[in-house]
Design an enzyme around this catalytic site. Structure first.
Site, PDB file in Angstrom:
ATOM      1  N   ASP A   1      19.963  67.192  18.178  1.00 45.19           N
ATOM      2  CA  ASP A   1      18.800  66.980  19.051  1.00 45.19           C
ATOM      3  C   ASP A   1      17.653  67.929  18.697  1.00 45.19           C
ATOM      4  O   ASP A   1      17.252  68.758  19.498  1.00 45.19           O
ATOM      5  CB  ASP A   1      19.230  67.158  20.516  1.00 45.19           C
ATOM      6  CG  ASP A   1      18.167  66.650  21.490  1.00 45.19           C
ATOM      7  OD1 ASP A   1      17.213  65.994  21.023  1.00 45.19           O
ATOM      8  OD2 ASP A   1      18.295  66.909  22.689  1.00 45.19           O
TER       9      ASP A   1
ATOM     10  N   LYS B   1      22.257  78.547  31.272  1.00 49.28           N
ATOM     11  CA  LYS B   1      22.143  77.091  31.320  1.00 49.28           C
ATOM     12  C   LYS B   1      23.317  76.520  32.091  1.00 49.28           C
ATOM     13  O   LYS B   1      24.466  76.709  31.734  1.00 49.28           O
ATOM     14  CB  LYS B   1      22.109  76.506  29.918  1.00 49.28           C
ATOM     15  CG  LYS B   1      21.802  75.037  29.947  1.00 49.28           C
ATOM     16  CD  LYS B   1      21.901  74.324  28.604  1.00 49.28           C
ATOM     17  CE  LYS B   1      21.404  75.138  27.449  1.00 49.28           C
ATOM     18  NZ  LYS B   1      21.593  74.459  26.180  1.00 49.28           N
TER      19      LYS B   1
ATOM     20  N   GLY C   1      15.970  70.097  34.726  1.00 45.30           N
ATOM     21  CA  GLY C   1      16.085  68.719  34.281  1.00 45.30           C
ATOM     22  C   GLY C   1      17.036  68.008  35.212  1.00 45.30           C
ATOM     23  O   GLY C   1      17.505  68.582  36.185  1.00 45.30           O
ATOM     24  N   THR C   2      17.285  66.764  34.908  1.00 44.64           N
ATOM     25  CA  THR C   2      18.167  66.012  35.782  1.00 44.64           C
ATOM     26  C   THR C   2      19.624  66.370  35.537  1.00 44.64           C
ATOM     27  O   THR C   2      20.447  66.320  36.435  1.00 44.64           O
ATOM     28  CB  THR C   2      17.961  64.512  35.560  1.00 44.64           C
ATOM     29  OG1 THR C   2      16.561  64.262  35.531  1.00 44.64           O
ATOM     30  CG2 THR C   2      18.592  63.719  36.674  1.00 44.64           C
ATOM     31  N   PHE C   3      19.940  66.751  34.329  1.00 45.01           N
ATOM     32  CA  PHE C   3      21.339  66.950  33.992  1.00 45.01           C
ATOM     33  C   PHE C   3      21.710  68.390  33.685  1.00 45.01           C
ATOM     34  O   PHE C   3      22.871  68.723  33.522  1.00 45.01           O
ATOM     35  CB  PHE C   3      21.709  66.063  32.807  1.00 45.01           C
ATOM     36  CG  PHE C   3      21.420  64.627  33.072  1.00 45.01           C
ATOM     37  CD1 PHE C   3      22.259  63.876  33.866  1.00 45.01           C
ATOM     38  CD2 PHE C   3      20.274  64.034  32.564  1.00 45.01           C
ATOM     39  CE1 PHE C   3      21.988  62.551  34.141  1.00 45.01           C
ATOM     40  CE2 PHE C   3      19.992  62.709  32.834  1.00 45.01           C
ATOM     41  CZ  PHE C   3      20.840  61.950  33.627  1.00 45.01           C
ATOM     42  N   SER C   4      20.730  69.244  33.554  1.00 48.49           N
ATOM     43  CA  SER C   4      21.037  70.657  33.386  1.00 48.49           C
ATOM     44  C   SER C   4      19.879  71.464  33.938  1.00 48.49           C
ATOM     45  O   SER C   4      18.771  70.955  34.086  1.00 48.49           O
ATOM     46  CB  SER C   4      21.230  71.015  31.914  1.00 48.49           C
ATOM     47  OG  SER C   4      19.988  71.316  31.339  1.00 48.49           O
TER      48      SER C   4
ATOM     49  N   LEU D   1      14.109  78.305  35.863  1.00 47.82           N
ATOM     50  CA  LEU D   1      13.040  78.373  34.871  1.00 47.82           C
ATOM     51  C   LEU D   1      12.585  76.967  34.534  1.00 47.82           C
ATOM     52  O   LEU D   1      11.461  76.716  34.163  1.00 47.82           O
ATOM     53  CB  LEU D   1      13.546  79.042  33.599  1.00 47.82           C
ATOM     54  CG  LEU D   1      13.825  80.541  33.680  1.00 47.82           C
ATOM     55  CD1 LEU D   1      14.424  81.013  32.367  1.00 47.82           C
ATOM     56  CD2 LEU D   1      12.540  81.304  33.954  1.00 47.82           C
TER      57      LEU D   1
END
Ligand SMILES: *[C@@H]1O[C@H](CO)[C@@H](O)[C@H](O)[C@H]1NC(C)=O
Ligand SMILES: *[C@@H]1O[C@H](CO)[C@@H](O)[C@H](O)[C@H]1NC(C)=O
Ligand SMILES: *[C@@H]1O[C@H](CO)[C@@H](O)[C@H](O)[C@H]1NC(C)=O
Ligand SMILES: *[C@@H]1O[C@H](CO)[C@@H](O)[C@H](O)[C@H]1NC(C)=O
Ligand SMILES: *[C@@H]1O[C@H](CO)[C@@H](O)[C@H](O)[C@H]1NC(C)=O
Ligand SMILES: *[C@@H]1O[C@H](CO)[C@@H](O)[C@H](O)[C@H]1NC(C)=O
Ligand SMILES: *[C@@H]1O[C@H](CO)[C@@H](O)[C@H](O)[C@H]1NC(C)=O
Ligand SMILES: *[C@@H]1O[C@H](CO)[C@@H](O)[C@H](O)[C@H]1NC(C)=O
Ligand SMILES: *[C@@H]1O[C@H](CO)[C@@H](O)[C@H](O)[C@H]1NC(C)=O
Length: 886
Positions: free
Chosen positions: A732, A633, A614-617, A611
């Site tokens: 965050d 996730k 990202g680079t980390f998840s 969906l």
């Protein structure tokens, strides 16, 4: 003989009066003490003299006035009726319920009674008709029903009578015309039917009559204007018919005349020229006809003239250009023709010219915008010919330019690029424009919607159009354009219909490729974006993410090694063999059956389910065999060092899973395999708030809607307020972490990160920056610790995004300036709130604009530099809810 008896009578009388006073005084004392018990009012203290209590004044120890406006009162106020000397009673803006106490009718001295803005219901008690001395009666904004009591005909002293915002029915009583002292009568927003009594004209002093939003029928009686004191007449949204009375000219003092949304016929009486004070004339959406009489131009104070959606014909009288105070001229939806008079553009204060949907068949004057106040120039759907004058570049305040569906010829003048303020729309579609698209259009960096479709434009789309950084809607279709569509997100995200009908165009999003150079195009763009995002978010949420990932994965590595030693032979790439699930749990009892861990893992291995990468998840969509859809996730492996946090993490996740709030996205489970942790969440089809606000091209069906945005703002605040209530600080907060369900209810996500990384719990040594760039509170720079007021700041940034539809960081704001600074500095730059708020929302209705301005105030408070000055989230929720209900 008679003398002594008179004398003794006199004595007795004096004595009686004294006695009466004493009795009354005692009564007031006991009544006031009883009221404390009933209402518990702060500032009322039984051990002090009641005449000194807040809001109470006395004459000779008799209570003469009580002002308890805005005290959150809830109780039974019937006791007040025992304060016999009371002249002034203000209980407005409380939470009082039930019927209005009929005992108030015995307050025979009462001159001022204000019960407005409460929840009083039932019919108005007829006993109030006994208040012979009443000068001001305000029962507005309650839930009162039935008719205005006939007994009110006895209120001969009444000067102000306000009953708007109830559910009153029946008709406006005839005896209103006999209340000869009446100055103000407002009964708008009720269900009153019947006719306007034609004896209202005999109320010699009447200054303000407001009856809008009822079901009134019949004509506007001539007599209303006969005595000439009327200043404000508002009859909008009724079923009134007949003509505008000629007698209107007698009201020299009439400043506001609003009769829109009725069924009025006939023409504007020439006597309008006699109303020298007229500032606001609104008669839109009726069946008025004839010409716009030149006499209108004699009303030198006229500020707004709205005759839209009627049957007016003829030309605009050039004399209207003499109206130096005119700000809005709205004549759309008529049959007006001829030229747009040059003289109009002389009018120094004109900010809106709305002439769409008429038969104007002249040209646009060359020296347009010699006095540049103009914000809206809407001339679409006419028969205007000639060229777009170069002088258009002088309209430097313009927010919206609509010239579509006319017979305009020639080139698009490059001077349009000078209108840097253009924001809402630039529409030149359905004309006969030719030549190339001027590259100067790329300077319009605030423009949201550009439509040049259905012309004869040729040449290529200049790559300079990449400067259109705010673009959401674009339409180049049905021209003669050639070459490759420039690589620019808003272009590639548009449906291909935006470019269709140009034989020579190629490249994404069209299905015709331009040959060799097509392939990498989109990828290059993606690459750039993710690069940009990484830069923008450096030292931010991603850092947090890395930390979580490290924590999560480290222990999993250990587990994996243990497993590996037990069952050697699992392929390292883990694709051929189904990966071994190490641990997994579903916290929600009734979902346990519906979730299949193997299916979760499988779904997370398929790129087509991605969906959001990202680079980390990475987030995957996973359809369970049961039909349930999950959002999964996946946290990727980062490091192979070993940390013993698995059990702790699982415990934290389970605790979070038990948190229950409508506006929090709590994990419903997890699966751990190999060195990968998968967190399970409900699948939310509407993406994130960030996508809704900044990416709306992906959802063209979703029109900007202020009510939805306000509800989202409240929901997010409620979710965060709940987190603070259970002592969790979010690490965050950003619009990208607010997810939207099918009904656009917001759920605050990423709370597990906040929990797993809570430094005080020693899960990790966090000195990393928390929060996303643009959302980080200024104090974080030296405290390096996220706090509750810090959360309020980040939330304030989200509010500003909602209000402005702008990103928290944007080169547009200038060197070192983020959204917060840009908004806070607006007054210093001489900009009005209108230039800050998303004009697509704030210009829709006065109600929306008012709410947006109020929310802007809240956002400014939340983003105060000093943490102590920011309100608590609980307070924020209250303020927003109040705004919503207003
Ligand atoms: C009321 O007044 C008395 C005497 O002035 C004071 O001692 C007491 O605290 C007050 N009570 C309240 C509830 O303010
Ligand atoms: C309010 O109090 C009066 C007496 O003071 C009583 O008659 C009346 O019923 C009460 N009203 C309600 C709604 O409780
Ligand atoms: C109610 O109406 C009166 C008379 O017009 C006015 O003075 C008062 O301010 C109004 N109350 C509120 C809460 O607006
Ligand atoms: C007015 O409202 C009252 C109470 O809701 C109802 O009983 C009555 O029938 C209504 N009258 C009219 C004319 O609609
Ligand atoms: C209004 O007053 C006039 C004269 O003062 C009287 O004749 C008439 O009956 C009154 N009308 C109403 C409806 O009270
Ligand atoms: C015009 O008025 C009619 C009747 O009052 C109403 O139904 C309609 O919605 C109005 N149209 C606009 C555009 O306000
Ligand atoms: C108002 O204007 C009309 C026509 O413009 C004029 O004939 C009339 O005398 C004026 N009436 C008053 C009361 O001034
Ligand atoms: C026009 O408006 C000005 C400023 O509001 C005011 O001073 C003046 O009296 C008005 N003129 C008339 C004729 O009402
Ligand atoms: C504009 O339309 C009017 C009415 O149809 C017509 O009389 C006039 O000649 C037209 N003007 C031009 C310039 O076409």
């Amino acid at each position: 003989m008679a003398f002594p008896s008179w004398f003794s009578f006199s004595l007795v009388w004096v004595f009686c009066k004294a006695l009466l006073l004493v009795v009354a005084q005692q009564n007031d004392q006991s009544t006031m003490l009883a009221l404390i018990n009933e209402l518990s009012i702060s500032g009322w203290n039984s051990s002090t003299d009641y005449c000194s209590w807040a809001g109470v004044t006395c004459t000779k120890s008799m209570v003469e006035s009580i002002d308890l406006s805005n005290h959150k009162l809830k109780g039974n106020v019937t006791l007040i009726s025992q304060l016999k000397a009371l002249k002034w009673l203000d209980l407005s803006k409380n939470n009082l319920q039930g019927p209005i106490p009929s005992a108030f009718g015995s307050l025979s001295e009462l001159e001022f009674l204000d019960l407005s803005f409460n929840n009083f219901g039932s019919a108005i008690p007829s006993t109030l008709g006994n208040l012979r001395n009443l000068r001001s009666l305000n029962l507005s904004m309650n839930g009162l029903i039935a008719e205005i009591p006939d007994e009110f005909r006895r209120l001969k002293s009444l000067m102000h009578f306000q009953i708007f915002g109830n559910n009153l029915n029946g008709s406006i009583p005839f005896w209103i015309g006999n209340l000869t002292n009446l100055r103000v009568f407002t009964a708008y927003e009720n269900k009153l039917g019947g006719k306007i009594p034609d004896n209202l004209g005999s109320v010699a002093e009447l200054e303000l009559l407001n009856l809008h939003s009822n079901q009134l029928e019949g004509i506007i009686p001539e007599s209303i204007f006969s005595l000439g004191k009327l200043e404000v007449l508002v009859l909008t949204m009724n079923n009134l018919n007949g003509n505008l009375p000629f007698s209107i000219g007698k009201c020299k003092g009439l400043s506001s005349f609003r009769v829109g949304n009725n069924r009025l016929i006939g023409s504007i009486p020439t006597s309008i020229g006699n109303i020298s004070s007229l500032t606001y004339f609104e008669a839109d959406n009726n069946s008025l006809s004839g010409e716009i009489v030149p006499e209108v131009a004699q009303c030198t104070n006229l500020t707004l003239l709205n005759l839209a959606n009627n049957g007016f014909t003829g030309i605009i009288p050039p004399a209207l250009g003499d109206l130096m105070n005119l700000q809005e001229l709205i004549l759309s939806g008529n049959s007006l023709f001829g030229d747009i008079p040059k003289s109009l553009f002389r009018s120094k204060n004109l900010s809106k010219i709305h002439l769409s949907i008429n038969r104007f068949n002249g040209t646009i004057p060359e020296d347009i915008c010699t006095t540049p106040r103009l914000q809206f120039l809407l001339l679409d759907q006419n028969s205007i010919h000639g060229e777009i004058p170069r002088g258009i570049g002088n309209c430097v305040k313009l927010l919206e330019l609509q010239l579509g569906s006319n017979y305009l010829t020639g080139n698009i003048p490059h001077e349009i690029g000078q209108i840097k303020s253009l924001q809402i729309a630039l529409n030149l579609s359905f004309n006969h424009l030719h030549g190339t698209l001027p590259s100067e259009l790329g300077k319009l960096d605030k423009l949201v919607s550009l439509d040049v479709s259905n012309n004869q434009l040729s040449g290529s789309i200049p790559s300079a159009l990449k400067g259109l950084m705010s673009l959401i809607e674009v339409n180049f279709s049905n021209n003669l354009l050639t070459g490759q569509v420039p690589i620019f997100t808003p272009f590639q995200k548009s449906p291909n219909s935006s470019f269709a009908g140009n034989k020579g165009l190629c490249g994404d999003p069209l299905s015709y490729s331009c040959g060799k150079s097509v392939g990498p195009g989109r990828e290059t763009y993606r690459h750039k974006v993710s690069y940009k995002i990484i830069l923008a978010v450096i030292g931010s949420g991603l850092t947090v993410f890395i930390m979580v990932t490290v924590v999560v994965l480290l222990f999993m590595m250990r587990e994996r090694q243990e497993k590996a030693s037990k069952a050697a032979g699992i392929a390292e790439d883990g694709i051929v063999d189904p990966p071994m699930i190490i641990a997994g749990n579903v916290f929600v009892e009734n979902l346990k059956q519906a979730i299949d861990f193997d299916a979760v893992v499988k779904a997370s291995l398929k790129d087509s389910n991605k969906l959001n990468g990202g680079t980390f998840s990475t987030i995957y969509k996973a359809v369970m065999p049961s039909g349930l859809i999950l959002s999964v996730k996946r946290l990727k492996s980062m490091d192979r060092a070993i940390v013993h946090y698995q059990n702790k993490m699982i415990r934290e996740l389970e605790r979070l899973g038990r948190l229950c709030h409508d506006n929090l996205m709590t994990p419903i489970g997890f699966v751990i395999y190999d060195d990968v942790a998968l967190l399970l969440h409900p699948y939310l089809p509407n993406g994130t708030l960030a996508e809704l606000l900044h990416d709306s091209i992906a959802k063209p069906e979703f029109k900007p809607d202020w009510s939805t945005r306000l509800s989202i703002a409240i929901g997010v605040a409620e979710g965060l307020a709940f987190l603070h209530h259970v002592a969790i600080i979010h690490l965050d907060i950003s619009s990208g972490n607010v997810f939207l369900d099918a009904t656009y209810k917001p759920l605050v996500g990423e709370i597990e990160i906040s929990k797993l990384l809570d430094p005080s719990r020693g899960t990790a040594s966090i000195s990393a920056v928390a929060g996303s760039f643009g959302y980080i509170p200024p104090e974080y720079a030296y405290t390096m610790q996220m706090t509750a007021p810090g959360n309020v700041y980040s939330y304030g940034v989200v509010l500003l995004e909602i209000l402005t539809t702008r990103l928290p960081v944007d080169e547009d704001f200038g060197e070192g300036i983020d959204l917060v600074k840009w908004v806070h500095n607006a007054p210093a730059r001489g900009e009005t709130p209108e230039q800050i708020l998303d004009a697509r929302l704030s210009t829709v209705s006065f109600a929306w604009r008012k709410q947006m301005l109020a929310v802007l105030k809240v956002a400014l408070l939340c983003t105060e530099t000093t943490p102590a000055k920011r309100p608590k989230l609980k307070k924020v929720v209250e303020m927003l809810q109040e705004i919503k209900e207003s």
